[in-house]
Design an enzyme around this catalytic site. Structure first.
Site, PDB file in Angstrom:
ATOM      1  N   CYS A 360       0.835  -1.199   0.000  1.00  0.00           N
ATOM      2  CA  CYS A 360       0.000   0.000   0.000  1.00  0.00           C
ATOM      3  C   CYS A 360       0.879   1.262   0.000  1.00  0.00           C
ATOM      4  O   CYS A 360       1.545   1.549  -0.984  1.00  0.00           O
ATOM      5  CB  CYS A 360      -0.984  -0.030   1.154  1.00  0.00           C
ATOM      6  SG  CYS A 360      -2.392   1.095   0.910  1.00  0.00           S
ATOM      7  N   HIS A 452      -3.726  -5.228   0.952  1.00  0.00           N
ATOM      8  CA  HIS A 452      -3.473  -5.714   2.305  1.00  0.00           C
ATOM      9  C   HIS A 452      -3.995  -7.153   2.408  1.00  0.00           C
ATOM     10  O   HIS A 452      -4.921  -7.545   1.708  1.00  0.00           O
ATOM     11  CB  HIS A 452      -4.205  -4.868   3.339  1.00  0.00           C
ATOM     12  CG  HIS A 452      -3.730  -3.465   3.431  1.00  0.00           C
ATOM     13  ND1 HIS A 452      -2.517  -3.119   3.983  1.00  0.00           N
ATOM     14  CD2 HIS A 452      -4.312  -2.295   3.049  1.00  0.00           C
ATOM     15  CE1 HIS A 452      -2.368  -1.804   3.935  1.00  0.00           C
ATOM     16  NE2 HIS A 452      -3.440  -1.280   3.378  1.00  0.00           N
TER      17      HIS A 452
END
Length: 528
Positions: A360, A452
């Site tokens: 991310c 994630h």
């Protein structure tokens, strides 16, 4: 358990942050569901950088997602209607019913002058006091669908400076007539004073709902503690409903477990011996405003994988894999990496063909260029240049639960980001079943993804670690049978066992079904 279509309820408060409210709530949920009770978790307002995306695309705290798993139900935005994601010491992004609505200063949120800092924040007007109705509506909807709702408080219920606008501790307990059990961490010391002081600082109306105490993280002979518990009952008129012993290796997603992680091995997990000849060392850069550092829990669950958080360049020297994790402040984290020499060390690793993984915000940092007029408002910033990726921050947040294929193995994850990546080369990190690029980028041993939770996919994680070991020259072999999902279930069952074996479950059930008993004594001085 339901009376008139409305389920029972209980609020788990704590003498302090990190007293164990999250895990106790999860343990009670698992104990109840094993008894055939249809139960749901709830937290009116959460402040955490660890979040999760539900099936309907709503963002909630990871602690509530973990508690939902303990209850064996699907997570929902109803379980965490207000989520605050700090962007600095003075402001947070406000997520309402799973959707971001703007940035708000601390003063604005707590009902003081200095309100919203974005148009979306105008929804908040009078700060969090105006949110009590929404929070109670969510709680009532859950109580209409479940036999019991186990609520988690935040911080301490005796924060007297915040009581007027409280929507997560005694404010919601009084409005919904919930009995309250206060958890205290005895490992810190001072638990008797904490229980007594917490109660004595509450108003008579709030004290009437404090139904008992629960000691957490106890080590030693409980018989030595019992005289103190009896004296506490004599002082307060309230019983201690259990003494939960200390347990290593729980690895459960709490509201903010970073302090635990930074003590050493990730989340105090017990490192199993390697399946092959070598261990594999993973260094996670402890960037500012780190978000969803729980991503690396799945690595730590692998026998022979040692995961540590680091903040110095020299700590990368013997690492076989360096992870740059997610962050709520990508540009700030990038500057931090440069200031500490970590950025140069990561660039040198990449030049040597040594593995680096960005997740991310970490993925964005590994790219060539960042254009941020949203999160940091820093404008154009040069990235580390390790991946051919250019990132532009969008005011709209991407919230998704994607699935795909990586390294030839099925993988699923969840996305929570404002950055939009334009990939200009390399190989995609994740593809769909037809081989079309879905997300991320790979160039040699450097790779990044916005997903994630991808490492929780067992087959992909094993293939990924096999590649890391090969690139690092380690004779490490992933254990073939490690199931992260099964390990998480074992941990949740252990929490349920702790409640069932060490708490007065009959008393807890009475509170859930009947509420706080009448006639609980008032302990002076009460609230100022």
């Amino acid at each position: 358990m339901s009376r008139g279509g409305r389920g029972g309820g209980l609020l788990i408060a704590g003498t302090t942050s990190d007293a164990g409210k999250s895990v106790v709530t999860a343990g009670i949920c698992r104990w109840l569901v094993r008894r055939g009770v249809k139960v749901a978790p709830f937290k009116g307002q959460n402040m955490s950088l660890n979040s999760f995306v539900t099936r309907e695309g709503a963002e909630i705290g990871r602690a509530q997602a973990m508690q939902a798993q303990a209850a064996r139900v699907e997570p929902s935005a109803l379980m965490n209607p207000v989520l605050l994601k700090p962007g600095s010491d003075r402001s947070s992004q406000v997520v309402l019913l799973g959707r971001p609505v703007g940035e708000l200063s601390a003063k604005g949120f707590f009902g003081e002058p200095g309100g919203p800092s974005s148009p979306g924040g105008a929804l908040y007007g009078g700060g969090r006091a105006a949110l009590l109705g929404t929070v109670l509506e969510c709680l009532e909807e859950l109580r209409g669908s479940y036999d019991a709702v186990i609520c988690e408080g935040a911080g301490s219920p005796a924060e007297i400076n915040l009581r007027r606008t409280d929507i997560v501790n005694m404010g919601i307990a009084r409005a919904a007539r919930l009995p309250v059990v206060v958890v205290g961490d005895i490992d810190r010391g001072g638990v008797f004073a904490s229980f007594f002081g917490t109660t004595a600082l509450l108003s008579p109306e709030d004290q009437a709902l404090i139904a008992g105490y629960l000691v957490n993280k106890f080590r030693g002979d409980v018989s030595l503690l019992e005289p103190g518990l009896e004296m506490l009952r004599g002082l307060t008129g309230r019983a201690t409903l259990g003494v939960l012993p200390w347990r290593h290796g729980l690895g459960i997603d709490e509201e903010d477990g970073l302090r635990v992680s930074l003590r050493g091995a990730v989340r105090e997990s017990l490192s199993a011996p390697p399946y092959g000849e070598d261990v594999l060392r993973v260094a996670v850069c402890a960037v500012p405003l780190m978000s969803n550092f729980t991503d690396v829990d799945a690595l730590a669950a692998e026998p022979g994988v040692v995961v540590r958080f680091v903040d110095r360049a020299e700590e990368l020297a013997d690492a076989d894999l360096v992870v740059v994790p997610g962050t709520r402040g990508t540009v700030k984290a990038l500057a931090w990496l440069r200031e500490r020499g970590l950025a140069d060390a990561i660039v040198r690793r990449a030049a040597e063909g040594r593995p680096v993984l960005g997740i991310c915000g970490g993925y964005q940092i590994l790219g060539e260029h960042i254009d941020d007029e949203v999160e940091s408002r820093a404008g154009a910033v040069a990235g580390l240049g390790l991946l051919p990726v250019r990132v532009r921050f969008d005011r709209r947040k991407t919230l998704a639960r994607p699935v795909g294929v990586a390294l030839g193995e099925p993988v699923e994850g969840y996305e929570i980001h404002h950055g939009v990546a334009e990939v200009r080369g390399g190989e995609a990190f994740v593809h769909d079943e037809r081989g079309r690029a879905l997300d991320g980028c790979r160039v040699g041993a450097v790779q990044g993804t916005h997903w994630h939770g991808a490492l929780e996919s067992d087959a992909f994680r094993r293939r990924f670690l096999t590649e890391v070991a090969r690139a690092a020259g380690r004779r490490f072999v992933p254990a073939p049978g490690t199931s992260f999902g099964a390990l998480r279930e074992e941990q949740l069952d252990l929490l349920g066992d702790l409640v069932e074996e060490h708490a007065d479950t009959d008393a807890l059930m009475r509170l859930i079904e009947e509420g706080a008993p009448a006639g609980l004594p008032f302990i002076p001085p009460g609230a100022p």
